[in-house]
Design an enzyme around this catalytic site. Structure first.
Site, PDB file in Angstrom:
ATOM      1  N   LYS A 195       0.776  -1.233   0.000  1.00  9.53           N
ATOM      2  CA  LYS A 195       0.000   0.000   0.000  1.00  9.53           C
ATOM      3  C   LYS A 195       0.812   1.291   0.000  1.00  9.53           C
ATOM      4  O   LYS A 195       0.396   2.304  -0.550  1.00  9.53           O
ATOM      5  CB  LYS A 195      -0.935  -0.009   1.206  1.00  9.53           C
ATOM      6  N   ASP A 197      -8.209   0.234   6.516  1.00  9.31           N
ATOM      7  CA  ASP A 197      -8.279  -1.010   7.291  1.00  9.31           C
ATOM      8  C   ASP A 197      -6.952  -1.252   8.000  1.00  9.31           C
ATOM      9  O   ASP A 197      -6.836  -2.099   8.860  1.00  9.31           O
ATOM     10  CB  ASP A 197      -8.518  -2.173   6.331  1.00  9.31           C
TER      11      ASP A 197
HETATM   12  C1  LIG Z   1      -3.319  -6.140   1.629  1.00  4.50           C
HETATM   13  C2  LIG Z   1      -4.286  -5.576   0.695  1.00  4.50           C
HETATM   14  N1  LIG Z   1      -4.496  -6.198  -0.454  1.00  4.50           N
HETATM   15  C3  LIG Z   1      -5.377  -5.722  -1.351  1.00  4.50           C
HETATM   16  C4  LIG Z   1      -6.094  -4.573  -1.104  1.00  4.50           C
HETATM   17  C5  LIG Z   1      -7.107  -4.129  -2.096  1.00  4.50           C
HETATM   18  O1  LIG Z   1      -6.838  -2.939  -2.702  1.00  4.50           O
HETATM   19  P1  LIG Z   1      -8.022  -2.092  -3.334  1.00  4.50           P
HETATM   20  O2  LIG Z   1      -8.835  -1.537  -2.193  1.00  4.50           O
HETATM   21  O3  LIG Z   1      -7.376  -1.081  -4.146  1.00  4.50           O
HETATM   22  O4  LIG Z   1      -8.858  -3.038  -4.127  1.00  4.50           O
HETATM   23  C6  LIG Z   1      -5.887  -3.885   0.098  1.00  4.50           C
HETATM   24  C7  LIG Z   1      -6.600  -2.638   0.396  1.00  4.50           C
HETATM   25  O5  LIG Z   1      -6.492  -2.050   1.445  1.00  4.50           O
HETATM   26  C8  LIG Z   1      -4.968  -4.394   1.030  1.00  4.50           C
HETATM   27  O6  LIG Z   1      -4.719  -3.792   2.197  1.00  4.50           O
END
Ligand SMILES: Cc1ncc(COP(=O)(O)O)c(C=O)c1O
Length: 400
Positions: free
Chosen positions: A75, A122
């Protein structure tokens, strides 16, 4: 196990789609900025050839973002780039002409004065923003949805940010952060978009492109035939898919977007079939905290609806299976430590390849002995209590 453990919608892919905001040139700008950050190193591309063989596939690669800047998730790529672009805008300079050292210099701080960045998260995105603010010697205020894991709160606070755990779901926490930003004159740096709020989320998605950019370089002559991308709001999936379309054109990999049942807003949008993004509400209760988002990012959705082949919604135990499979690899394969939101595609692919109930999707996606799969483990062990429960003690185990 029930047929409802995994639901899917097949989507007609529009050929020749190009996404100028997510071109190679834009990716190169992001990569070059990230390279200027001290400690930058491409994350490893793990190889799991034995697992591919077990599944009856040709090969399998996982880009392991648990190594990203020591922050345990991909992120920060988006948050750091958006914050940098924001500062460049205020300084009236082009990001291509400056680097991390310049943006974190006392000279820049003096020019801009004190700034507060605010976001809802989150965990992983907030940690990235808190980290960026700390490096810039600025402030960060972070709002989290209800039930946020203590370890995730702690890792945000460790970067000096103020962290509030709300009793709201993710999307309402975003609205609250937005109100606070307006009230206090703070900069909202959110990883999703809405009407009138597109620049920052676009920069965030451009920052994510460093991840597929590195993966394509690491793959060299190997061309992936399939990519599985987990999604919350769909910004990460959109950015990766747009970049893949740019690099591979008509030969872009067949892409499946994966979400948890309780927060499957992109799946529901695809199912509605009217081309518009659709929202799901409620508690969005899932172990995949990073994917617990009920409102699609419209920028991501516009890419996914044109270029993704399948939208999959699944049970939480498939994320648990993914964590266990990566944590205990077949001898000879690389080992990966994955958090709940990182490996759901692995659990899903394992089900598709092993369970005759899912032969149709296997065939529709053309998964077979010529398939080379690429996935992104977007998160490491960010909640050690839950990680042990799942990986050691079998919580969220596949039901027989
Ligand atoms: C570890 C992880 N993977 C995937 C995602 C998904 O990303 P997006 O919200 O852009 O779909 C998030 C989003 O917070 C995440 O924290």
């Amino acid at each position: 196990m029930s047929i409802n453990d995994l639901k899917y919608v097949l989507n007609e892919v529009q050929g020749n789609s190009s996404y100028p905001l997510f071109s190679r040139e834009e990716a190169e700008k992001a990569v070059s900025f990230h390279k200027s950050i001290p400690g930058y190193k491409p994350t490893p591309l793990a190889h799991l050839g034995k697992l591919a063989e077990y599944w009856g596939l040709k090969d399998f690669y996982v880009k392991d973002e648990s190594y990203r800047f020591g922050l345990n998730a991909f992120k920060v790529l988006g948050g750091s780039y958006a914050v940098a672009k924001l500062l460049c805008e205020r300084l009236d300079v082009d990001i291509a002409d400056v680097d991390f050292d310049y943006l974190t210099s006392p000279e820049v701080h003096e020019k801009l004065g004190d700034i507060t960045f605010i976001t809802a998260t989150d965990g992983n995105h907030g940690r990235g923003i808190a980290w960026a603010a700390e490096k810039l010697k600025q402030n960060a205020v972070i709002y989290m949805p209800k039930g946020a894991a203590a370890a995730r709160v702690k890792s945000i606070e460790a970067h000096g940010a103020t962290c509030h755990v709300t009793d709201l779901n993710y999307d309402d926490a975003v609205r609250l952060a937005c109100e606070e930003a307006e009230k206090n004159g703070w900069y909202m740096v959110q990883d999703t978009a809405w009407e009138g709020y597109v620049d920052i989320p676009t920069w965030i998605m451009q920052g994510y492109m460093t991840m597929p950019y590195e993966a394509v370089e690491q793959l060299g002559d190997v061309k992936p035939t399939h990519v599985f991308l987990q999604a919350g709001v769909g910004a990460m999936a959109g950015a990766v898919l747009a970049f893949m379309s740019e690099v591979y054109g008509d030969e872009a990999p067949i892409t499946a977007v994966v979400e948890p049942h309780s927060a499957a807003c992109l799946y529901e949008s695809a199912k509605a079939g009217d081309g518009k993004p659709h929202t799901v509400g409620g508690d969005l209760d899932t172990i995949m905290a990073g994917l617990a988002c009920g409102e699609p990012n419209p920028i991501g959705w516009d890419i996914l609806k044109k270029s993704a082949r399948a939208f999959i919604s699944c049970e939480d135990y498939l994320a648990g299976n993914g964590m266990r499979i990566l944590s205990c690899p077949i001898l000879g394969d690389d080992r990966i430590i994955a958090g709940e939101s990182g490996p759901v595609g692995i659990g899903v692919l394992d089900l598709i390849m092993n369970d005759p109930n899912f032969t149709t999707i296997k065939e529709e996606l053309g998964l077979g002995s010529d398939s080379v799969i690429l996935m992104f483990n977007t998160e490491g062990n960010t909640d050690p209590v839950n990680f042990k429960e799942i990986v050691w003690y079998g919580k969220y185990l596949k039901r027989q």
